[in-house]
Design a protein around this motif. Structure first.
Motif, PDB file in Angstrom:
ATOM      1  N   ALA A   1       1.674  -2.097  -5.685  1.00  0.00           N
ATOM      2  CA  ALA A   1       3.041  -2.617  -5.721  1.00  0.00           C
ATOM      3  C   ALA A   1       4.018  -1.616  -5.117  1.00  0.00           C
ATOM      4  O   ALA A   1       4.935  -1.995  -4.365  1.00  0.00           O
ATOM      5  N   LYS A   2       3.831  -0.352  -5.429  1.00  0.00           N
ATOM      6  CA  LYS A   2       4.731   0.684  -4.924  1.00  0.00           C
ATOM      7  C   LYS A   2       4.514   0.929  -3.435  1.00  0.00           C
ATOM      8  O   LYS A   2       5.469   1.078  -2.666  1.00  0.00           O
TER       9      LYS A   2
ATOM     10  N   ALA B   1       2.889  -7.348  -1.097  1.00  0.00           N
ATOM     11  CA  ALA B   1       2.968  -6.748  -2.436  1.00  0.00           C
ATOM     12  C   ALA B   1       2.527  -7.759  -3.498  1.00  0.00           C
ATOM     13  O   ALA B   1       2.826  -8.952  -3.392  1.00  0.00           O
TER      14      ALA B   1
ATOM     15  N   ASN C   1       3.355  -1.156  -1.215  1.00  0.00           N
ATOM     16  CA  ASN C   1       3.718  -2.336  -0.418  1.00  0.00           C
ATOM     17  C   ASN C   1       5.102  -2.886  -0.755  1.00  0.00           C
ATOM     18  O   ASN C   1       5.428  -4.014  -0.369  1.00  0.00           O
ATOM     19  N   LYS C   2       5.907  -2.100  -1.461  1.00  0.00           N
ATOM     20  CA  LYS C   2       7.245  -2.554  -1.822  1.00  0.00           C
ATOM     21  C   LYS C   2       8.028  -2.965  -0.577  1.00  0.00           C
ATOM     22  O   LYS C   2       8.057  -2.245   0.421  1.00  0.00           O
TER      23      LYS C   2
ATOM     24  N   GLY D   1      13.578  -8.721  -5.112  1.00  0.00           N
ATOM     25  CA  GLY D   1      12.634  -9.526  -4.351  1.00  0.00           C
ATOM     26  C   GLY D   1      13.342 -10.524  -3.483  1.00  0.00           C
ATOM     27  O   GLY D   1      14.566 -10.619  -3.453  1.00  0.00           O
TER      28      GLY D   1
ATOM     29  N   ASP E   1       9.878  -6.599  -7.875  1.00  0.00           N
ATOM     30  CA  ASP E   1      10.132  -6.748  -6.442  1.00  0.00           C
ATOM     31  C   ASP E   1       9.229  -7.811  -5.821  1.00  0.00           C
ATOM     32  O   ASP E   1       8.921  -7.760  -4.626  1.00  0.00           O
TER      33      ASP E   1
ATOM     34  N   THR F   1       7.674 -10.751  -3.937  1.00  0.00           N
ATOM     35  CA  THR F   1       8.099 -11.523  -2.767  1.00  0.00           C
ATOM     36  C   THR F   1       8.251 -12.991  -3.126  1.00  0.00           C
ATOM     37  O   THR F   1       9.046 -13.713  -2.517  1.00  0.00           O
TER      38      THR F   1
ATOM     39  N   ASN G   1       5.963  -8.401 -11.101  1.00  0.00           N
ATOM     40  CA  ASN G   1       6.533  -7.355 -10.254  1.00  0.00           C
ATOM     41  C   ASN G   1       8.029  -7.633 -10.059  1.00  0.00           C
ATOM     42  O   ASN G   1       8.406  -8.714  -9.606  1.00  0.00           O
TER      43      ASN G   1
ATOM     44  N   VAL H   1       8.498  -1.039 -13.162  1.00  0.00           N
ATOM     45  CA  VAL H   1       8.014  -1.887 -12.066  1.00  0.00           C
ATOM     46  C   VAL H   1       8.115  -3.371 -12.433  1.00  0.00           C
ATOM     47  O   VAL H   1       8.002  -4.241 -11.572  1.00  0.00           O
TER      48      VAL H   1
END
Length: 380
Positions: free
Chosen positions: A113-114, A122, A116-117, A35, A299, A301, A297, A139
């Motif tokens: 999530a996937k 996301a 908008n990775k 992230g 990843d 943000t 998540n 994830v």
């Protein structure tokens, strides 16, 4: 078994006691979070506890620097999330909460999530049923909140990949101005309940409805290895003319269109805000329980804000806010012992059943297959 809307998503996914413990110990731990958050990403995205930030104040500072938090699948009338979101905004006005798709399912949260990775849209955090959480650990970022030790071991993945946060029991809500309190499932077959008994959705797709069949199964001396007794019960209810094929909502309850409802006790309890004569009962004997899980998540943000959100949800304030929505918070036992639980709210909860069951993954899969084959014909 398919999962659809948030209101009816797979609530049976979070187990209480031994069932959850067995499932959690089979889960592989350890994902590598990523992230970006504008400078502090490496430290925030890999932090597994407040200590990795230095102090709680340092976590707050990092989250405020990010300035945003993306949440998903949090309808305001579900487990008091409206008040929870407002309380977090009031506590941290520097952080803007971006609410996305409040009515999507657990699976759709992961899909978002996937899809908008790598994008700032996301979701940073998830609120999930156990079935989806168990299949999505790649994830998640492991994180242990400061109140980790207060959370029962059976409600948390050992490394902190996902953690149970709130739950309840399958219950019967009813308008007490029109109906007597149902003391057993047989009561609902009586003439007094003609055309009045609804379940929350289609049990081949909806978790709350699926749980209603599960409850009917165990209350009919069956076991979760075979949902046929539950299907038979609702077939009898249909034959008696008492089964109502209308999905309950706050509007249908308020209008009297669905005056008797099988649903999670915290959702049934919420209806009493609009219908003062609405009461909730959890049948004696064997009960059917479910909890939901929090996860971050990997990843995200806004990884610091995601972790601050978790800290808030598992704080005394956050847990009591779940309780205010009629849900049973994960830290309830520890908070009761510490004297930090809202005793008035706790005492207002429907009485817990003497025995609790939750289906295993195999039982859920087998039941979903059986319902797919027999449900439609049973209620024609």
């Amino acid at each position: 078994m398919a999962i659809i809307t948030r209101r009816t998503r797979l609530g049976a996914g979070i187990a209480l006691a031994a069932t959850a413990a067995l499932l959690l110990t089979s889960c592989s731990g350890g994902s590598t979070p990523g992230g970006s958050d504008g400078g502090d990403a490496p430290k925030s995205a890999t932090a597994t506890s407040v200590k990795d930030f230095g102090s709680f104040a340092d976590l707050e500072a990092a989250a405020k620097k990010e300035g945003q938090l993306n949440v998903i699948a949090l309808p305001h009338d579900w487990a008091n999330y409206g008040a929870i979101l407002d309380a977090f905004k009031k506590k941290y006005p520097e952080i803007t909460i971006n609410e996305q798709s409040p009515d999507v399912s657990s699976k759709e949260e992961i899909d978002a999530a996937k899809t908008n990775k790598g994008l700032d849209t996301a979701p940073d955090v998830f609120d999930l049923g156990l079935a989806v959480a168990l299949s999505s650990t790649d994830v998640f970022a492991p994180y242990k909140v400061q109140t980790w030790d207060d959370i029962p071991a059976e409600l948390k993945e050992p490394t902190g990949l996902f953690v149970g946060d709130y739950g309840g029991y399958m219950s019967i809500g009813y308008d007490s101005s029109k109906f007597p309190e149902p003391k057993s499932l047989d009561d609902l077959k009586g003439a007094k309940f003609k055309g009045s008994v609804a379940i929350n959705g289609d049990p081949t797709q909806a978790g709350a409805a699926f749980a209603a069949i599960g409850l009917a199964t165990v209350q009919s001396d069956g076991t979760l290895d075979d949902f046929q007794p539950g299907i038979d019960y609702f077939a009898e209810l249909q034959k008696a003319g008492n089964f109502l094929k209308v999905d309950p909502t706050p509007a249908t309850v308020a209008s009297g269109e669905t005056p008797v409802v099988f649903d999670w006790d915290y959702l049934n309890t919420a209806y009493s805000k609009d219908v003062k004569s609405w009461k909730v009962t959890v049948l004696p004997g064997t009960g059917y329980a479910g909890y939901y899980n929090q996860a971050i998540n990997k990843d995200a943000t806004h990884p610091a804000a995601a972790r601050l959100w978790q800290e808030f949800l598992y704080s005394d304030e956050g847990q009591n806010l779940y309780l205010a929505g009629g849900a049973r918070p994960a830290r309830m036992e520890a908070m009761t012992k510490a004297g930090t639980i809202d005793e008035k709210l706790a005492s207002a909860l429907p009485k817990a059943p003497e025995k609790t069951v939750v289906p295993t993954e195999k039982q859920s899969t087998d039941a979903g297959t059986l319902l797919g084959e027999k449900w439609a014909a049973a209620i024609q």
